[in-house]
Design an enzyme around this catalytic site. Structure first.
Site, mmCIF file in Angstrom:
data_model
loop_
_atom_site.group_PDB
_atom_site.id
_atom_site.type_symbol
_atom_site.label_atom_id
_atom_site.label_comp_id
_atom_site.label_asym_id
_atom_site.label_seq_id
_atom_site.Cartn_x
_atom_site.Cartn_y
_atom_site.Cartn_z
ATOM 1 N N CYS A 59 -2.639 8.264 3.226
ATOM 2 C CA CYS A 59 -2.345 7.704 1.616
ATOM 3 C C CYS A 59 -3.434 8.043 0.704
ATOM 4 O O CYS A 59 -3.086 8.052 -0.362
ATOM 5 C CB CYS A 59 -2.086 6.402 1.753
ATOM 6 S SG CYS A 59 -3.231 5.618 2.962
ATOM 7 N N GLU A 65 3.434 12.565 -4.783
ATOM 8 C CA GLU A 65 2.637 12.545 -3.477
ATOM 9 C C GLU A 65 3.663 13.195 -2.533
ATOM 10 O O GLU A 65 4.891 13.282 -2.488
ATOM 11 C CB GLU A 65 2.819 11.151 -2.852
ATOM 12 C CG GLU A 65 2.036 11.112 -1.603
ATOM 13 C CD GLU A 65 1.850 9.723 -1.094
ATOM 14 O OE1 GLU A 65 0.816 9.187 -0.677
ATOM 15 O OE2 GLU A 65 3.075 9.043 -0.578
ATOM 16 N N GLU A 89 0.837 -0.996 -0.038
ATOM 17 C CA GLU A 89 0.068 -0.162 0.025
ATOM 18 C C GLU A 89 0.702 1.102 -0.049
ATOM 19 O O GLU A 89 1.548 1.383 0.928
ATOM 20 C CB GLU A 89 -0.812 -0.071 1.117
ATOM 21 C CG GLU A 89 -2.029 0.867 0.975
ATOM 22 C CD GLU A 89 -1.863 2.157 1.370
ATOM 23 O OE1 GLU A 89 -1.587 3.068 0.572
ATOM 24 O OE2 GLU A 89 -2.272 2.484 2.479
HETATM 25 O O1 TXE Z 1 8.410 6.196 4.169
HETATM 26 P P1 TXE Z 1 9.295 4.585 4.305
HETATM 27 P P2 TXE Z 1 9.007 7.558 4.751
HETATM 28 C C1 TXE Z 1 5.264 8.095 1.561
HETATM 29 C C2 TXE Z 1 4.906 9.565 1.721
HETATM 30 C C3 TXE Z 1 6.059 10.104 2.335
HETATM 31 C C4 TXE Z 1 7.414 9.307 1.806
HETATM 32 C C5 TXE Z 1 8.505 8.905 2.778
HETATM 33 O O2 TXE Z 1 5.064 10.039 0.500
HETATM 34 O O3 TXE Z 1 6.640 11.413 2.164
HETATM 35 O O4 TXE Z 1 6.478 7.875 1.925
HETATM 36 O O5 TXE Z 1 8.012 8.462 3.940
HETATM 37 C C6 TXE Z 1 10.243 0.886 6.559
HETATM 38 N N1 TXE Z 1 12.918 -2.357 3.902
HETATM 39 N N2 TXE Z 1 4.391 7.282 2.603
HETATM 40 O O6 TXE Z 1 10.525 7.771 4.446
HETATM 41 O O7 TXE Z 1 10.482 4.851 4.414
HETATM 42 C C7 TXE Z 1 10.257 2.042 7.665
HETATM 43 O O8 TXE Z 1 11.136 1.747 8.677
HETATM 44 C C8 TXE Z 1 11.793 -2.584 4.587
HETATM 45 C C9 TXE Z 1 3.164 6.920 2.153
HETATM 46 O O9 TXE Z 1 8.902 7.447 6.233
HETATM 47 O O10 TXE Z 1 8.733 3.863 2.893
HETATM 48 C C10 TXE Z 1 8.774 2.327 7.912
HETATM 49 O O11 TXE Z 1 8.372 1.320 9.012
HETATM 50 N N3 TXE Z 1 11.473 -1.708 5.380
HETATM 51 C C11 TXE Z 1 2.713 5.976 3.082
HETATM 52 C C12 TXE Z 1 8.182 1.987 6.566
HETATM 53 O O12 TXE Z 1 9.079 1.133 5.761
HETATM 54 C C13 TXE Z 1 11.711 -0.491 5.177
HETATM 55 C C14 TXE Z 1 2.813 6.160 4.499
HETATM 56 C C15 TXE Z 1 7.677 3.305 5.858
HETATM 57 O O13 TXE Z 1 8.640 3.901 5.789
HETATM 58 C C16 TXE Z 1 13.102 -0.206 4.495
HETATM 59 C C17 TXE Z 1 4.320 6.628 4.660
HETATM 60 C C18 TXE Z 1 13.378 -1.172 3.711
HETATM 61 N N4 TXE Z 1 14.677 -0.973 2.889
HETATM 62 C C19 TXE Z 1 4.883 7.199 3.720
HETATM 63 N N5 TXE Z 1 13.184 1.406 4.549
HETATM 64 C C20 TXE Z 1 1.436 5.392 2.881
HETATM 65 N N6 TXE Z 1 1.155 4.539 1.849
HETATM 66 O O14 TXE Z 1 0.541 5.712 3.408
HETATM 67 C C21 TXE Z 1 12.255 1.960 5.231
HETATM 68 N N7 TXE Z 1 11.294 0.811 5.558
#
Ligand code: TXE
Length: 499
Positions: A302, A399, A268
């Site tokens: 999201c 986004e 998602e």
């Molecule tokens: O997200 P990350 P971030 C989008 C939104 C935001 C951007 C960045 O646009 O500005 O993402 O946010 C874990 N392997 N969304 O940097 O990094 C991390 O620890 C496995 C939309 O915070 O994607 C956290 O638990 N896991 C979104 C989770 O992934 C990893 C909601 C999300 O972090 C990882 C949040 C890796 N290599 C942000 N790297 C929505 N769909 O609602 C990070 N994580």
């Protein structure tokens, strides 16, 4: 290690009204991480340190996954009948209800959102738990007609150990979206909350223990994405990962899953959801709902509607009423009853959003209102509306994940549908019109997993939620999510006497 907390330390939060255990929750116990590292948890309201929590890495993930697998085999999965699993989930829902104020306070502190909104998140989590508690003994297979000599049937079996990787915008709710169907269908789960907002998952772990789930079926490993998250996606004993987060990490999760044990993946990944507003819509009512979609949770949703397409007949009026509404949103202390909007979750997120504002300005979009950080120490951002945008601008395509909407004028229904679908994403969409046939026709034509007609986002446990296109795939909630946590086994029985 001097100054190092231990897992016995239960930190007191919000003037002592809430406590959270700060260790990793593995095999039914709060434990210190192998490398005894910790991270500061900060308040988005003023940047101050709320507490420290443990930081798990690949070694801790390995311990948690093995504990989960042992629990799955010995005391969960096919060993605990569905109605027993359901009873435990009902009990957990009851405990969340009993601790609703504490959970909401923790979430409000950690994410920075208004307490009233955090309370709604807790209620959503409770509803979701009860919904899946009801499913726990009803997820049957089928008997299948073939030939006279064969009896065939399917069983809906759990996958084994599944993992949930959780973002920071709705930490408790999204943890439950993953844990409730996973546990109802008999899987053991390892949750990795975001390093930015780990607290509610730790409180949830306490309540899981109190509810009486067997040790090891529910585990929480707090830690960074690049280490703990990555270790989950690489682990050969994890059968499925349900990930909510950014598109860039979503791709990585899928790639790692493909390179390791081909674990199942559901993603998602957010969106750039369109709101289509036709001339016959009531402007005042529509603006209220648009604010509830674009600016809710400070735009960190999201499914936030961020591309606002308005038909030419009401465009000017809409823009004026929308700008007035944005300016009147009350920001401030999460615990003040009048607060409607909190800060962004972190300095990183604030800088990211301000970067998009700069890009919008440079590309020639007009700021109708907002466009800057709000006064004060917290990560507050003024609700921002851009007009006069072009389809290829970064602020229209990417986004932003902050309180920022772009408004686009359209003439005809066809033009609106084309603009709505002109995106790589496809999570949600919104249609405002008094004409029911148009509402349904337009919602059918939109390439997105969800469409809200004359409504801001309002999710229900009974209704599936998930994306089209690069917003990811696989549904959360509703009956559909059961499929995401089960595998169907087909059994063929030979009824003929001849072998
Ligand atoms: O997200 P990350 P971030 C989008 C939104 C935001 C951007 C960045 O646009 O500005 O993402 O946010 C874990 N392997 N969304 O940097 O990094 C991390 O620890 C496995 C939309 O915070 O994607 C956290 O638990 N896991 C979104 C989770 O992934 C990893 C909601 C999300 O972090 C990882 C949040 C890796 N290599 C942000 N790297 C929505 N769909 O609602 C990070 N994580």
């Amino acid at each position: 290690m001097p100054g190092m907390f231990t897992h016995e330390f239960a930190t007191e939060l919000y003037k002592g009204t809430a406590t959270v255990n700060t260790g990793l929750f593995i095999n039914g116990q709060f434990v210190d991480p192998v490398d005894r590292e910790s991270i500061d948890v900060c308040s988005p309201q003023d940047g101050s340190v709320i507490t420290k929590v443990s930081i798990g890495n690949a070694k801790d993930i390995d311990i948690a996954v093995k504990a989960a697998l042992a629990a799955f085999k010995s005391s969960w999965g096919l060993k605990t009948p569905g109605y027993e699993r359901g009873k435990l989930l009902y009990k957990l829902a009851e405990l969340l209800e009993k601790n609703a104020g504490t959970l909401a306070a923790i979430e409000a502190l950690d994410v920075g959102k208004p307490f009233v909104h955090a309370s709604q998140d807790v209620q959503e989590a409770i509803d979701t738990l009860r919904y899946y508690a009801g499913w726990a003994d009803k997820n049957h297979g089928q008997t299948i007609e073939t030939t006279e000599a064969k009896f065939a049937y399917t069983r809906h079996e759990p996958i084994g150990v599944v993992a949930g990787i959780i973002p920071w915008n709705f930490p408790l709710t999204i943890s439950i979206w993953k844990a409730a169907p996973a546990l109802a269908t008999g899987n053991a789960i390892v949750l990795k909350p975001s390093e930015v907002t780990p607290l509610s998952a730790l409180k949830l772990a306490e309540l899981v223990k109190e509810a009486g789930f067997p040790d090891g079926v529910f585990n929480v490993v707090t830690g960074y994405g690049a280490t703990a998250g990555q270790a989950i996606t690489e682990h050969p004993l994890v059968g499925k990962v349900s990930f909510t987060g950014s598109t860039i990490v979503g791709r990585k999760v899928m790639e790692t899953a493909a390179k390791t044990n081909l674990k199942r993946v559901t993603l998602e990944l957010g969106g750039k959801s369109p709101i289509l507003i036709f001339d016959d819509a009531d402007v005042e009512q529509t603006v209220k709902r648009v604010c509830g979609s674009t600016f809710y949770n400070s735009g960190q949703g999201c499914a936030a509607g961020t591309r606002i397409l308005v038909q030419e007949g009401i465009y000017d009026k809409f823009l004026q009423v929308f700008a007035d509404a944005a300016e009147s949103l009350k920001q401030g202390d999460s615990f003040k009853a009048t607060t409607q909007q909190g800060p962004l979750v972190s300095k990183t997120q604030l800088d990211r959003v301000l970067g998009y504002i700069e890009s919008g300005k440079q590309e020639g979009a007009r700021i109708v209102t907002g466009g800057s950080r709000a006064e004060g120490a917290g990560y507050f951002m003024r609700p921002t509306i851009f007009a006069d945008v072009k389809p290829d601008m970064k602020i229209v395509r990417e986004e932003i994940f902050g309180p920022v909407g772009v408004v686009i004028k359209f003439k005809t229904e066809e033009e609106a549908i084309e603009a709505a679908n002109d995106t790589d994403y496809g999570l949600s969409s919104y249609v405002f019109t008094e004409n029911l046939s148009r509402a349904i026709r337009v919602s059918n034509a939109i390439e997105a997993g969800n469409c809200f007609i004359n409504q801001a986002i309002l999710l229900c446990a009974q209704v599936p939620f998930g994306g089209y296109k690069q917003s990811g795939y696989g549904k959360e909630m509703g009956e559909y999510a059961l499929e995401a946590y089960t595998q169907a086994k087909a059994v063929h029985v030979n009824l003929s006497l001849k072998l």
